[in-house]
Design a protein around this motif. Structure first.
Motif, short mmCIF file in Angstrom:
data_model
loop_
_atom_site.label_atom_id
_atom_site.label_comp_id
_atom_site.label_asym_id
_atom_site.label_seq_id
_atom_site.Cartn_x
_atom_site.Cartn_y
_atom_site.Cartn_z
N PRO A 47 0.83 -1.22 0.00
CA PRO A 47 0.00 0.00 0.00
C PRO A 47 0.86 1.26 0.00
O PRO A 47 1.99 1.26 0.47
CB PRO A 47 -0.80 -0.12 1.30
CG PRO A 47 -0.02 -1.02 2.17
CD PRO A 47 0.74 -1.94 1.27
N THR A 48 0.32 2.32 -0.54
CA THR A 48 0.95 3.63 -0.52
C THR A 48 0.37 4.44 0.64
O THR A 48 -0.84 4.44 0.86
CB THR A 48 0.69 4.38 -1.84
OG1 THR A 48 1.15 3.57 -2.93
CG2 THR A 48 1.41 5.71 -1.87
N SER A 49 1.24 5.12 1.36
CA SER A 49 0.79 5.91 2.51
C SER A 49 0.51 7.35 2.09
O SER A 49 1.31 7.97 1.39
CB SER A 49 1.88 5.90 3.60
OG SER A 49 1.43 6.56 4.76
N PHE A 50 -0.63 7.86 2.53
CA PHE A 50 -1.01 9.26 2.29
C PHE A 50 -1.32 9.93 3.62
O PHE A 50 -1.74 9.27 4.58
CB PHE A 50 -2.24 9.35 1.39
CG PHE A 50 -2.05 8.74 0.03
CD1 PHE A 50 -1.46 9.45 -1.00
CD2 PHE A 50 -2.46 7.44 -0.22
CE1 PHE A 50 -1.27 8.89 -2.25
CE2 PHE A 50 -2.29 6.86 -1.47
CZ PHE A 50 -1.69 7.59 -2.49
N HIS A 51 -1.12 11.23 3.66
CA HIS A 51 -1.53 12.00 4.83
C HIS A 51 -3.05 12.15 4.85
O HIS A 51 -3.73 11.87 3.84
CB HIS A 51 -0.88 13.39 4.81
CG HIS A 51 0.62 13.36 4.93
ND1 HIS A 51 1.27 12.89 6.04
CD2 HIS A 51 1.59 13.74 4.03
CE1 HIS A 51 2.58 12.99 5.86
NE2 HIS A 51 2.80 13.48 4.65
N ASP A 64 2.45 10.69 1.48
CA ASP A 64 3.31 10.52 2.65
C ASP A 64 4.50 9.67 2.23
O ASP A 64 4.48 8.44 2.38
CB ASP A 64 2.51 9.86 3.78
CG ASP A 64 3.34 9.57 5.02
OD1 ASP A 64 4.48 10.10 5.11
OD2 ASP A 64 2.87 8.80 5.88
N ILE A 65 5.52 10.30 1.66
CA ILE A 65 6.64 9.53 1.13
C ILE A 65 7.42 8.84 2.25
O ILE A 65 7.86 7.69 2.08
CB ILE A 65 7.57 10.42 0.26
CG1 ILE A 65 8.63 9.57 -0.45
CG2 ILE A 65 8.19 11.54 1.08
CD1 ILE A 65 8.09 8.61 -1.47
N ASP A 114 1.77 6.06 9.73
CA ASP A 114 0.50 6.69 10.11
C ASP A 114 -0.25 7.15 8.87
O ASP A 114 -0.60 8.32 8.71
CB ASP A 114 0.78 7.89 11.04
CG ASP A 114 -0.50 8.48 11.61
OD1 ASP A 114 -1.51 7.75 11.70
OD2 ASP A 114 -0.50 9.68 11.93
N GLY A 115 -0.49 6.22 7.93
CA GLY A 115 -1.04 6.57 6.64
C GLY A 115 -2.53 6.38 6.51
O GLY A 115 -3.16 5.63 7.26
N ARG A 116 -3.08 7.07 5.52
CA ARG A 116 -4.48 6.93 5.14
C ARG A 116 -4.53 6.63 3.64
O ARG A 116 -3.51 6.60 2.96
CB ARG A 116 -5.26 8.22 5.44
CG ARG A 116 -5.29 8.62 6.90
CD ARG A 116 -6.01 7.60 7.77
NE ARG A 116 -6.31 8.09 9.11
CZ ARG A 116 -5.48 8.09 10.13
NH1 ARG A 116 -4.23 7.67 9.95
NH2 ARG A 116 -5.86 8.51 11.32
#
Length: 289
Positions: A11-15, A21-22, A263-265
Motif C-alpha cells: 500500500p501507498t501511505s497518504f496524509h 506521505d513519502i 501513520d497513513g491513510r
C-alpha cells in the motif's frame, strides 16, 4: 517441490489531507523488506495507482528500489488506460533502475482483443531487457483476457508471466493449459497460495502479507511439508487474516498504524474501518504478527 512465491502488494501511505506521505511509504517498504517474501509489487491496485501522478510515481519507484531492492525482487506496476501513458511510466522506472514490470490491461473504456494486444506490444518493447507481467483484472478494468489472447501475449518479447485477480481457479487452470510451464502465473487471491498452486500457479501477489507476512510464510512451509493437518492449520490462520483485512487498503493502513509502521491513510474514496473492524484488526495482529 512446487514453487510458491509470495509477492507482497504494497500500500501507498497518504496524509489525512490526501497528500503523498513519502516517508510513511518508505517505512512500509522497509517493513516489507524484512518479511522474507520473494518479491514486492509496487504501485498496483493495493498501491492506489490510479490516484498517483507522474512525479509521485517517480518518487515512489525510486524509494522502493532503494528500500526493497537489496532484499527482494521489485515488480513495478506501470499499467494505465493507454499505451502512451504506460510506456512513459516504463521509461521513468527504467531510468531509476527497475527491471521487472507489470501492466494492467487498458481500462475504463471497452477494448477489443487486437487493441489490447497492441497495448502490450508497445509496453513489451519499452521494457527492453527487462521482464513484464500481464495484469489481468476484469472486475476492475472491464477488459477480459481470453486464454487465446494470453497465449499470444505470452509470446511477446519480455513477457514472462501474468497476475490474475478475482478470477476462479478454473480460469487459472485454463490459462495454464495454453502457456509454457515456465510462464509464471500469480494469483491475486491472498488465501489461494496452495489452492492456486494445485492448478498451475507459481505463487500469490498478496496485499495482506504487507501487514502480516508470517501466516503466509507458514502456509508455504506447511504446503512444502505435505502434512495435511499442518496445512489445514496454516490455511485457517491465513483465512482468518484475509477475512479481517482482505484486499481493503484502509484496513491494511489501520493495521500498519496500529503496529507503529506508518501513520497513513488512503487517497481514494474508500470506507474507513469502524470500531468493530479496528478491534478485529488488533486481534489478528496480536495473534499472527
Amino acid at each position: 517441490m512446487s514453487r510458491r512465491d509470495i509477492v507482497t502488494a504494497i500500500p501507498t501511505s497518504f496524509h489525512a489531507d490526501g497528500s503523498l506521505d513519502i516517508e510513511g511509504s518508505r517505512a512500509i517498504f522497509r517493513y516489507v523488506a524484512q518479511s522474507g517474501n520473494e518479491g514486492a509489487f509496487v504501485l498496483g491496485t493495493t498501491g492506489e495507482f490510479p490516484a498517483i501522478d507522474e512525479d509521485e510515481f517517480r518518487a515512489l519507484v525510486a524509494a522502493a528500489l532503494e528500500d526493497l531492492g537489496g532484499r527482494m525482487r521489485v515488480i513495478v506496476h506501470v499499467g494505465r488506460s493507454s499505451a502512451f501513458e504506460a510506456v512513459r511510466r516504463v521509461e521513468i522506472a527504467r531510468e531509476l533502475g527497475a527491471r521487472e514490470f507489470a501492466a494492467l490491461t487498458p481500462y475504463y473504456l471497452a477494448s477489443a482483443e487486437g487493441a489490447v494486444e497492441s497495448y502490450f506490444e508497445a509496453v513489451s518493447e519499452a521494457v527492453g531487457d527487462g521482464s513484464l507481467f500481464v495484469y489481468v483484472y476484469p472486475k476492475r478494468s472491464g477488459i477480459e483476457v481470453s486464454p487465446a489472447l494470453l497465449a499470444r501475449l505470452a509470446k511477446l518479447p519480455n513477457v514472462i508471466g501474468a497476475k490474475i485477480s478475482e478470477m476462479s481457479l478454473d480460469d487459472i487452470a485454463a490459462y495454464r493449459s495454453v502457456v509454457d510451464d515456465d510462464f509464471v502465473l500469480y494469483t491475486g487471491a491472498d488465501r489461494d497460495l496452495v489452492a492456486a498452486g494445485e492448478v498451475g500457479a507459481q505463487g500469490v501477489v498478496s496485499g495482506v502479507s504487507s501487514v502480516l507476512p508470517k501466516p503466509f510464510r507458514a502456509l508455504a512451509a506447511a504446503a512444502d511439508s505435505g502434512d495435511s493437518e499442518t496445512i489445514a492449520s496454516a490455511q485457517a490462520a491465513v483465512d482468518d487474516v484475509v477475512r479481517i483485512i482482505g484486499g481493503d487498503m484502509p484496513r491494511m493502513k489501520a493495521a500498519l498504524r496500529s503496529m507503529g509502521v506508518a501513520d497513513g491513510r488512503s487517497r481514494m474514496a474508500l470506507v474507513e474501518p469502524d470500531d468493530e473492524a479496528l478491534a478485529e484488526i488488533d486481534r489478528v495482529i496480536a495473534a499472527y504478527r
